[in-house]
Motif scaffolding. Structure first.
Motif, PDB file in Angstrom:
ATOM      1  N   VAL A 123       0.514  -0.918   0.278  1.00  0.00           N
ATOM      2  CA  VAL A 123      -0.121  -0.148  -0.349  1.00  0.00           C
ATOM      3  C   VAL A 123       0.650   0.776  -0.491  1.00  0.00           C
ATOM      4  O   VAL A 123       0.477   2.564  -0.606  1.00  0.00           O
ATOM      5  CB  VAL A 123      -0.665  -0.262   1.059  1.00  0.00           C
ATOM      6  N   LYS A 124       2.624   1.547   0.201  1.00  0.00           N
ATOM      7  CA  LYS A 124       3.357   2.604   0.480  1.00  0.00           C
ATOM      8  C   LYS A 124       3.598   2.868  -0.919  1.00  0.00           C
ATOM      9  O   LYS A 124       4.050   3.725  -1.721  1.00  0.00           O
ATOM     10  CB  LYS A 124       4.300   2.138   1.696  1.00  0.00           C
ATOM     11  N   GLU A 125       3.800   1.290  -1.472  1.00  0.00           N
ATOM     12  CA  GLU A 125       4.031   1.573  -3.703  1.00  0.00           C
ATOM     13  C   GLU A 125       3.086   2.422  -4.166  1.00  0.00           C
ATOM     14  O   GLU A 125       2.632   2.761  -5.092  1.00  0.00           O
ATOM     15  CB  GLU A 125       4.592   0.079  -3.582  1.00  0.00           C
ATOM     16  N   LEU A 126       1.372   1.279  -3.166  1.00  0.00           N
ATOM     17  CA  LEU A 126       0.371   2.160  -3.896  1.00  0.00           C
ATOM     18  C   LEU A 126      -0.576   3.379  -3.965  1.00  0.00           C
ATOM     19  O   LEU A 126      -1.418   4.372  -4.677  1.00  0.00           O
ATOM     20  CB  LEU A 126      -0.675   1.305  -4.005  1.00  0.00           C
ATOM     21  N   GLU A 127       0.411   3.974  -2.726  1.00  0.00           N
ATOM     22  CA  GLU A 127      -0.614   4.553  -2.193  1.00  0.00           C
ATOM     23  C   GLU A 127      -0.715   6.154  -3.335  1.00  0.00           C
ATOM     24  O   GLU A 127      -2.258   6.990  -3.131  1.00  0.00           O
ATOM     25  CB  GLU A 127      -1.093   5.234  -0.609  1.00  0.00           C
ATOM     26  N   ASP A 128       0.062   6.308  -3.695  1.00  0.00           N
ATOM     27  CA  ASP A 128       0.026   7.674  -4.614  1.00  0.00           C
ATOM     28  C   ASP A 128      -0.142   7.450  -6.652  1.00  0.00           C
ATOM     29  O   ASP A 128       0.199   7.904  -7.107  1.00  0.00           O
ATOM     30  CB  ASP A 128       1.687   8.616  -4.611  1.00  0.00           C
ATOM     31  N   ARG A 129      -0.303   5.537  -6.068  1.00  0.00           N
ATOM     32  CA  ARG A 129      -0.615   5.586  -7.838  1.00  0.00           C
ATOM     33  C   ARG A 129      -2.377   5.621  -8.804  1.00  0.00           C
ATOM     34  O   ARG A 129      -2.202   4.584  -9.553  1.00  0.00           O
ATOM     35  CB  ARG A 129      -0.074   4.026  -7.856  1.00  0.00           C
ATOM     36  N   LEU A 130      -3.164   5.623  -7.852  1.00  0.00           N
ATOM     37  CA  LEU A 130      -4.688   5.416  -7.389  1.00  0.00           C
ATOM     38  C   LEU A 130      -5.207   7.213  -8.191  1.00  0.00           C
ATOM     39  O   LEU A 130      -4.571   8.521  -7.549  1.00  0.00           O
ATOM     40  CB  LEU A 130      -5.282   5.616  -6.520  1.00  0.00           C
ATOM     41  N   VAL A 131      -5.751   6.782  -9.551  1.00  0.00           N
ATOM     42  CA  VAL A 131      -6.323   8.394  -9.826  1.00  0.00           C
ATOM     43  C   VAL A 131      -7.686   8.596  -9.371  1.00  0.00           C
ATOM     44  O   VAL A 131      -7.769   8.027  -8.571  1.00  0.00           O
ATOM     45  CB  VAL A 131      -6.844   8.188 -11.667  1.00  0.00           C
ATOM     46  N   PRO A 132      -7.852   9.532  -9.545  1.00  0.00           N
ATOM     47  CA  PRO A 132      -8.883  10.298  -8.312  1.00  0.00           C
ATOM     48  C   PRO A 132     -10.278   9.193  -8.416  1.00  0.00           C
ATOM     49  O   PRO A 132     -10.559   8.910  -9.235  1.00  0.00           O
ATOM     50  CB  PRO A 132      -9.184  11.055  -8.730  1.00  0.00           C
ATOM     51  N   ASN A 133     -11.000   9.125  -7.304  1.00  0.00           N
ATOM     52  CA  ASN A 133     -12.310   7.544  -7.714  1.00  0.00           C
ATOM     53  C   ASN A 133     -11.540   6.091  -7.524  1.00  0.00           C
ATOM     54  O   ASN A 133     -12.890   5.297  -7.883  1.00  0.00           O
ATOM     55  CB  ASN A 133     -13.289   8.081  -8.425  1.00  0.00           C
ATOM     56  N   GLY A 134     -10.545   6.533  -7.634  1.00  0.00           N
ATOM     57  CA  GLY A 134      -9.679   4.652  -7.441  1.00  0.00           C
ATOM     58  C   GLY A 134      -9.624   4.177  -6.416  1.00  0.00           C
ATOM     59  O   GLY A 134     -10.110   4.516  -5.450  1.00  0.00           O
ATOM     60  N   ILE A 135      -9.957   2.953  -6.566  1.00  0.00           N
ATOM     61  CA  ILE A 135     -10.377   1.995  -6.147  1.00  0.00           C
ATOM     62  C   ILE A 135      -9.145   0.967  -5.402  1.00  0.00           C
ATOM     63  O   ILE A 135      -8.667   0.406  -6.202  1.00  0.00           O
ATOM     64  CB  ILE A 135     -11.782   1.247  -5.576  1.00  0.00           C
ATOM     65  N   ILE A 136      -9.061   0.839  -3.891  1.00  0.00           N
ATOM     66  CA  ILE A 136      -8.024  -0.479  -3.628  1.00  0.00           C
ATOM     67  C   ILE A 136      -9.110  -1.148  -2.819  1.00  0.00           C
ATOM     68  O   ILE A 136      -9.813  -1.145  -1.197  1.00  0.00           O
ATOM     69  CB  ILE A 136      -7.452   0.396  -2.358  1.00  0.00           C
ATOM     70  N   ALA A 137      -9.381  -2.461  -3.363  1.00  0.00           N
ATOM     71  CA  ALA A 137      -9.665  -3.543  -2.011  1.00  0.00           C
ATOM     72  C   ALA A 137      -8.947  -4.308  -1.700  1.00  0.00           C
ATOM     73  O   ALA A 137      -8.196  -4.735  -2.279  1.00  0.00           O
ATOM     74  CB  ALA A 137     -11.136  -4.423  -3.746  1.00  0.00           C
ATOM     75  N   PHE A 138      -9.516  -5.167  -0.699  1.00  0.00           N
ATOM     76  CA  PHE A 138      -8.714  -5.671   0.176  1.00  0.00           C
ATOM     77  C   PHE A 138      -9.075  -7.103   0.717  1.00  0.00           C
ATOM     78  O   PHE A 138     -10.586  -7.170   1.060  1.00  0.00           O
ATOM     79  CB  PHE A 138      -7.768  -5.410   1.191  1.00  0.00           C
ATOM     80  N   HIS A 139      -8.311  -8.513   0.259  1.00  0.00           N
ATOM     81  CA  HIS A 139      -9.384  -9.887   0.852  1.00  0.00           C
ATOM     82  C   HIS A 139      -8.560 -10.064   1.956  1.00  0.00           C
ATOM     83  O   HIS A 139      -7.263  -9.946   2.477  1.00  0.00           O
ATOM     84  CB  HIS A 139      -8.862 -10.639  -0.465  1.00  0.00           C
ATOM     85  N   ASP A 140      -9.731 -10.884   2.692  1.00  0.00           N
ATOM     86  CA  ASP A 140      -8.504 -11.172   4.150  1.00  0.00           C
ATOM     87  C   ASP A 140      -8.530  -9.672   5.289  1.00  0.00           C
ATOM     88  O   ASP A 140      -7.762  -9.746   6.198  1.00  0.00           O
ATOM     89  CB  ASP A 140      -6.879 -12.181   4.044  1.00  0.00           C
ATOM     90  N   VAL A 141      -8.937  -8.919   5.206  1.00  0.00           N
ATOM     91  CA  VAL A 141      -9.606  -7.727   5.877  1.00  0.00           C
ATOM     92  C   VAL A 141     -10.209  -7.781   6.977  1.00  0.00           C
ATOM     93  O   VAL A 141     -11.240  -8.494   6.864  1.00  0.00           O
ATOM     94  CB  VAL A 141      -9.415  -5.948   5.090  1.00  0.00           C
TER      95      VAL A 141
END
Length: 204
Positions: A123-141
């Protein structure tokens, strides 16, 4: 709440993987909100979760990342009977090596095999790689894998992401009314009738 065509469930339930029909319907509705763009799944195995996401995502490239995909025979097996409008691309790589190879993402599904130190690194690698309104979903949360929940909460704490509410009550009622978990090949704990270890956040 929207659901895939009823004939999809035979395909889905015959795929190995720890993913319930309950979670699948939640992911389907989440993916309907994803803006068109580039998509990536981290930890795809036999494409059980990827198949439900692909039912809802708009046209685009969907990078499916799993070290198991280094085996061409395994790739041929998992791609059998896969027909979706998104362009599904199998990548036999480690998640942290693959994430930087692409541009901004509209959708990311985080389910890598290592649920210990890897989720926070991802997520630290991803946090600035999402477009506005882009979604990150998690399994096993919200399950026994505390590090996945920590990674989920970290993104919200940055102020860059907000939680996406999931109407579990309606989903569970629909699944139980139609007996949809029956016959699902899932590795969830057998004592759980409706596993719902799924969460998602949206880039503000």
């Amino acid at each position: 709440m929207q659901t895939p065509p009823i004939n999809f469930w035979d395909f889905f339930k015959n795929r190995e993987g720890a993913f319930s029909v309950t979670e699948a319907i939640a992911l389907y509705n989440i993916c309907l909100k994803v803006p068109q763009g580039e998509y990536i799944e981290l930890g795809s195995y036999k494409l059980k979760s990827a198949s439900i996401a692909a039912m809802a995502l708009k046209d685009g490239d969907f990078w499916l990342v799993d070290p198991l995909f280094r085996d061409n025979k395994f790739c041929d097996e998992v791609m059998k009977d896969i027909i979706f409008r998104v362009n599904m691309i199998l990548v036999g790589n480690e998640s942290l090596d693959e994430i930087p190879k692409h541009g901004k993402y509209s959708f990311v599904f985080v389910d890598s095999g290592d649920h210990q130190s890897l989720p926070m690194k991802e997520v630290k690698e991803l946090e600035d790689r999402l477009v506005p309104n882009g979604i990150i979903a998690f399994h096993d949360v919200f399950a026994q894998f505390l590090q996945v929940t920590e990674a989920y909460n970290y993104l919200i704490s940055t102020g860059k992401y907000e939680e996406i509410p999931i109407d579990w009550e309606s989903i569970i009622a629909y699944v139980n009314e139609n007996n949809l978990e029956e016959g699902n090949i899932s590795w969830h704990h057998n004592e759980l009738k409706n596993p719902c270890f799924l969460g998602a956040v949206k880039r503000i």
